[in-house]
Structures are given as structure tokens and as C-alpha cells.
Scaffold this motif. Structure first.
Motif, mmCIF file in Angstrom:
data_model
loop_
_atom_site.group_PDB
_atom_site.id
_atom_site.type_symbol
_atom_site.label_atom_id
_atom_site.label_comp_id
_atom_site.label_asym_id
_atom_site.label_seq_id
_atom_site.Cartn_x
_atom_site.Cartn_y
_atom_site.Cartn_z
ATOM 1 N N THR A 42 3.477 13.811 -4.976
ATOM 2 C CA THR A 42 4.407 13.639 -5.197
ATOM 3 C C THR A 42 5.383 14.345 -4.079
ATOM 4 O O THR A 42 6.735 13.188 -4.830
ATOM 5 C CB THR A 42 4.680 15.314 -6.181
ATOM 6 O OG1 THR A 42 4.704 16.580 -4.668
ATOM 7 C CG2 THR A 42 3.170 15.864 -6.927
ATOM 8 N N GLY A 43 5.779 14.071 -2.963
ATOM 9 C CA GLY A 43 6.398 14.251 -2.026
ATOM 10 C C GLY A 43 7.428 15.130 -1.839
ATOM 11 O O GLY A 43 8.054 15.550 -1.312
ATOM 12 N N LEU A 97 1.723 16.526 -1.424
ATOM 13 C CA LEU A 97 1.045 15.388 -0.931
ATOM 14 C C LEU A 97 1.982 14.125 -1.940
ATOM 15 O O LEU A 97 2.651 12.900 -1.227
ATOM 16 C CB LEU A 97 0.441 15.156 0.065
ATOM 17 C CG LEU A 97 0.312 15.860 1.602
ATOM 18 C CD1 LEU A 97 -1.407 15.644 2.010
ATOM 19 C CD2 LEU A 97 0.993 15.698 2.302
ATOM 20 N N PRO A 119 4.157 15.253 6.516
ATOM 21 C CA PRO A 119 4.088 14.601 5.900
ATOM 22 C C PRO A 119 5.590 13.390 6.228
ATOM 23 O O PRO A 119 6.431 13.979 6.806
ATOM 24 C CB PRO A 119 5.178 15.523 4.206
ATOM 25 C CG PRO A 119 3.961 17.102 5.252
ATOM 26 C CD PRO A 119 4.885 16.542 6.616
ATOM 27 N N GLN A 120 5.066 12.590 5.423
ATOM 28 C CA GLN A 120 5.395 10.870 5.503
ATOM 29 C C GLN A 120 7.194 11.519 5.006
ATOM 30 O O GLN A 120 8.033 11.183 5.222
ATOM 31 C CB GLN A 120 4.741 9.986 4.920
ATOM 32 C CG GLN A 120 5.857 8.241 5.530
ATOM 33 C CD GLN A 120 6.115 8.241 6.979
ATOM 34 O OE1 GLN A 120 6.900 7.798 7.190
ATOM 35 N NE2 GLN A 120 4.700 7.319 7.032
ATOM 36 N N ALA A 121 7.080 12.016 4.125
ATOM 37 C CA ALA A 121 7.924 12.531 2.784
ATOM 38 C C ALA A 121 9.187 13.939 3.638
ATOM 39 O O ALA A 121 9.695 14.030 2.816
ATOM 40 C CB ALA A 121 7.849 12.843 1.819
ATOM 41 N N ALA A 144 12.634 17.443 -1.014
ATOM 42 C CA ALA A 144 11.358 17.617 -1.414
ATOM 43 C C ALA A 144 11.901 19.129 -0.386
ATOM 44 O O ALA A 144 11.060 20.490 -0.357
ATOM 45 C CB ALA A 144 10.649 16.656 0.175
ATOM 46 N N TRP A 160 0.573 9.360 3.387
ATOM 47 C CA TRP A 160 1.261 10.294 3.248
ATOM 48 C C TRP A 160 1.670 10.924 4.765
ATOM 49 O O TRP A 160 2.805 11.945 4.570
ATOM 50 C CB TRP A 160 0.623 11.124 2.598
ATOM 51 C CG TRP A 160 0.047 10.781 0.988
ATOM 52 C CD1 TRP A 160 0.876 9.955 -0.123
ATOM 53 C CD2 TRP A 160 -0.725 10.952 0.247
ATOM 54 N NE1 TRP A 160 0.546 9.531 -1.416
ATOM 55 C CE2 TRP A 160 -0.573 10.710 -1.067
ATOM 56 C CE3 TRP A 160 -1.785 12.287 0.640
ATOM 57 C CZ2 TRP A 160 -1.102 10.857 -1.971
ATOM 58 C CZ3 TRP A 160 -2.502 13.020 -0.701
ATOM 59 C CH2 TRP A 160 -2.170 11.958 -2.592
#
Length: 469
Positions: free
Chosen positions: A99-100, A97, A351-353, A33, A120
Motif C-alpha cells: 500500500t505504500g 509495503l 521502503p521505496q515509498a 506514508a 518495494w
């Protein structure tokens, strides 16, 4: 406006563009990312934090100001922001979001709850427990109306990024030159409109010299008049009508009395048949920039707008031009309250990622402290839903417009459209639902007919809405 461009450097640009096109092909080869960077310049570690946001002049110039302020306060934990604003960013958020392939920080619309429901977003409880200043945490400094509607499943996932004062921008220099007072009531406003119609420029043979009362964009932002109607509605019907509406307990809330009065006030100022009255020629087909140029060039003396206007038009404003932002004129016979619609439509999320979540949280905690928000106002005229003491602002560097924004915020009861109703936070139900301003002021309908049309549309959509939540 620019098209989708790189949010970050190198390979990430390919991933972002692919996500925007909703194509998952090849994303796994893009190397993740973010491309974080850390270096040592002799004064401590420098970490890159990537930011994705809606393109806007006040943000394009301000991220680096925040970076400088943060680094001065954290000399041994310096950061380097990699901000990238884009006019098409809004349509890309969900795909990014999903796709990360995400920046560390994103500016999102109020539909962020949808993203939180999918897992997400990073919870932001530790951000809200950070020090705001004045003995408060961020949570303790948050406006109660926003706070009551902000948590999702008992967690904080977003920070309200900005609060815009709304109203009517006025060419203060022209008014002062002609000895005119800023209109406070609808009668005052009609008197000003009459004075404008009698100006020599409007009564000679040269139509190119004409000066109109209002400019606005019928193409990009007719809804700026909605902001004005929101205030009229709250002032006439009382703030309790707004609270009742936001509970969204049934279609009947679209028939609350203040709504018809607000539409009637709009028709009084600019309502017409085929074309609006008291407006510069061609406003229905005008872009934002074209409408704003009519204003700063003195072709129109007022326009519905918000506290972003001065910075947005900085490069196009003639030297010496002076503007202020004022509340809409009062409607006779109303509640007597002095309310003002505050526009909040940008929310900061992590974002979580995201690759650098801890650094992002620390930076976010800092910029939403009182120190960070005071700097934000001084640079952009943007206020906040947090309890900032704006008397600490350096008045010497404030323009007349900046001072007028602060006057509105301090003298008016600011209210918002934010609601705990899923119908509203999912974007299904809005203050003004179906009838566009451009239709309202060109079709010769009455205020009652316009409000009834809105209500009928909501009735027809209601069952469908319930299934979507």
C-alpha cells in the motif's frame, strides 16, 4: 504480546491497521506514508524517522540508545526516532509495503528478496559504501558468507540486523555451587543429567521441589532445539556438509550423514515416548515465558536458547541468578571442527515509498558502524555479522552471560542458514523441514526414521517448489 497497534501517531495508525487487514478502503485519505516532523531546538534541525519492527525487549529499549549516540555524533543534524514494535508486525509487512503506507525503516524477515523483486525496496549501495571504521566500508566489514548470499540482482536491499549466538543456557550459579563443570562432550552432559537425577530434591516425597535438566517451550519455540541440532550437524559432518546443503541441488541433501547424528543426539538427551525425558514436567505445553521461568527459578538447570535470553528475561530474573550460554556438547566421532550456528533472521530495509529515505540511510549507516554495533552489544548481548572488534567492549559492565556470548563468537566458527538458493531464501526449504521437535521426542521413532520422513516430504514437495521459483 500486544496486538497490532499504532506504528506511528495520528492518522497513520488508521492506515496501518487497514493495511494489516488487507483492506485498501480509505487509504488514500490517510495523508501519505509518514508524518515527518522537523523543528529547530537551537542546536540544529531535528527530523523524525519512523521505525517498524518485531516487538522484542532488546529492541524496545535500544532504539533510543542509538538515537542518543547518533545525535551526539551529529549535533547539527539531530533526529528523533519514532519506534513502534509489535508482536503481530511480521504478518503486516507485505501489506504495508504493497500500500505504500510505510515507516522509514523496517525490520523484515529473510523473505525481503520477494519485496525487492516487486520494486518495494530502496537500494542500499550508498549505505554499504559508508564508513564502518578501522579503514573499512560496511561492505568491506561484512562477513563473507553473508556477503556472498546477500545481493539481489546485483544490488544491496537489506542489512543483516543482528546475529544471535545459539546453544544451551546453563544455570552457572547452581553448577558452581555444586562443583560441576560445564559439559563439553555428550558423555559430560549425560554425567550431569545423572547428577541432577540424584539431587536430594529429586529423591524426596515433595514433587514440587523437583529439579530437571531441561526446560523448553513446546508451544512457542521447540525450534530452539533446531539451533542445537544445526551445531551438532556441522560439528559431526563438517562445515562442508552445511555448504553442500545450502546449494539445494536436490532432495538428497536432506540425507547428509551429520543430520542423522544430530537427531540422534537430541533423542539421547530428551527423546521419549508420549513425553520427553530429562525435562521439566509440562514443557510440551509450556509457553516461552513459562519455560524460561522454570529456568530462572531453578526448576530446570539448562535450556536451548540464544544470546537474547538474558535481556529478554531481565525483569523476571531473581537477583543474584547467574547464567551462561555454552556450545552444545560434542558428539563423539565427528569432524573435530568447532562450529556454532549463528541465527540471523532480521533484516533492516528502507521502503521505496519511505518519506525520509536520505535521513534513514544516514542513520542506518551510523548504527551499523563499529561504534553503533559495539553499543548494541553492550546493551543487548547481540553480536553482528560485521567485523566488529569486540575487545573494545567495556568488560567491567559485562555479565557472565555477556562474556560467554563473546567467547562463543571468538572461539567457534560461526555459520548461518543464509543461502543464495531461492528455495531457501523464499522460505520453502529449511535446515529442518517437516518433523517438529515435539514429534521427534514424543513418538519413539529412531533418528533414521525421522530423517527419512523429512526427506520423503521434501521429495513430494520438490516439483511444486521448482514451480514457485
Amino acid at each position: 504480546m500486544r496486538g497490532i497497534k499504532k506504528f506511528f501517531k495520528g492518522k497513520q495508525a488508521i492506515a496501518i491497521i487497514a493495511a494489516t487487514m488487507a483492506s485498501l478502503i480509505g487509504l488514500t485519505s490517510c495523508g501519505g506514508a509518514n508524518q515527518s516532523s522537523e523543528s529547530n531546538n537551537g542546536s540544529g534541525k531535528v527530523q523524525t524517522i519512523s521505525v517498524g519492527y518485531f516487538e522484542a525487549a532488546y529492541l524496545d529499549t535500544h532504539w533510543k540508545s542509538w538515537e542518543k549516540l547518533y545525535n551526539e555524533a551529529h549535533p547539527n543534524e539531530k533526529i528523533e526516532l519514532a519506534p513502534d514494535g509489535d508482536g503481530s508486525y511480521g504478518s503486516a509487512i507485505e501489506n504495508l509495503l504493497m500500500t505504500g503506507v510505510v515507516p522509514d525503516i523496517m525490520v523484515a524477515p529473510m523473505t525481503w528478496r520477494k519485496y525487492a523483486s516487486k520494486g518495494w525496496l530502496e537500494p542500499l549501495g550508498d549505505v554499504y559504501s559508508a564508513d564502518f571504521g578501522n579503514g573499512k566500508t560496511l561492505e568491506g566489514a561484512l562477513n563473507n558468507e553473508i556477503k556472498d548470499n546477500l545481493k539481489f540482482k546485483n544490488e544491496y536491499y537489506a542489512v543483516p540486523f543482528s546475529e544471535y549466538m545459539t546453544g544451551i543456557a546453563v544455570n552457572k550459579g547452581f553448577f558452581d555451587e555444586h562443583g560441576w563443570n560445564i559439559p563439553e562432550t555428550m558423555a559430560d552432559m549425560l554425567d550431569i543429567i545423572d547428577k541432577i537425577s540424584k539431587l536430594p530434591e529429586n529423591n524426596d516425597a515433595d514433587a514440587d521441589n523437583n529439579i530437571s535438566a531441561f526446560a523448553w517451550s513446546g508451544v512457542e519455540s521447540p525450534y530452539y532445539w533446531n539451533y542445537v541440532m544445526n551445531t551438532w550437524w556441522a560439528d559431526y559432518g563438517g562445515i562442508n556438509q552445511i555448504s553442500t546443503f545450502k546449494k539445494m541441488e536436490g532432495p538428497s541433501v536432506y540425507l547428509l550423514s551429520g543430520r542423522e547424528k544430530a537427531v540422534d543426539a537430541l533423542l539421547t538427551l530428551i527423546g521419549g515416548k508420549k513425553s520427553p525425558k530429562n525435562c521439566a514436567e509440562g514443557v510440551i505445553g509450556a509457553s516461552n515465558l513459562e519455560a524460561q521461568m522454570l529456568f530462572v527459578q531453578g526448576k530446570a538447570l539448562m535450556m536451548p536458547n540464544a544470546s537474547w535470553l538474558e535481556v529478554e528475561m531481565l525483569k523476571n530474573t531473581p537477583e543474584g541468578f547467574e547464567m551462561v550460554l555454552v556450545a552444545p556438547p560434542t558428539i563423539e566421532g565427528g569432524s573435530g571442527e568447532k562450529n556454532l550456528y549463528g541465527h540471523v533472521d532480521e533484516w533492516l530495509i528502507i521502503p521505496q515509498a519511505a518519506e525520509n529515505k536520505d535521513a534513514a540511510k544516514k542513520f542506518v549507516s551510523f548504527i551499523f558502524s563499529e561504534k553503533g554495533l559495539l553499543d548494541f552489544f553492550e546493551q543487548t548481548n547481540t553480536t553482528s555479522v560485521f567485523d566488529v572488534d569486540y575487545t573494545k567492549v567495556n568488560n567491567e559492565q559485562l555479565t557472565a552471560f555477556s562474556k560467554s556470548v563473546l567467547s562463543l563468537r571468538s572461539e567457534r566458527n560461526i555459520f548461518y542458514s543464509e543461502s543464495s538458493s531461492p528455495l531457501m531464501y523464499m522460505g520453502l526449504a529449511n535446515f529442518w523441514q517437516s518433523k517438529m521437535v515435539t514429534e521427534m521426542v514424543t513418538q519413539g521413532q529412531t533418528a533414521k526414521e525421522i530423517v527419512q520422513y523429512d526427506y520423503n516430504q521434501v521429495v513430494s514437495d520438490w516439483d511444486s517448489w521448482q514451480k514457485q521459483i
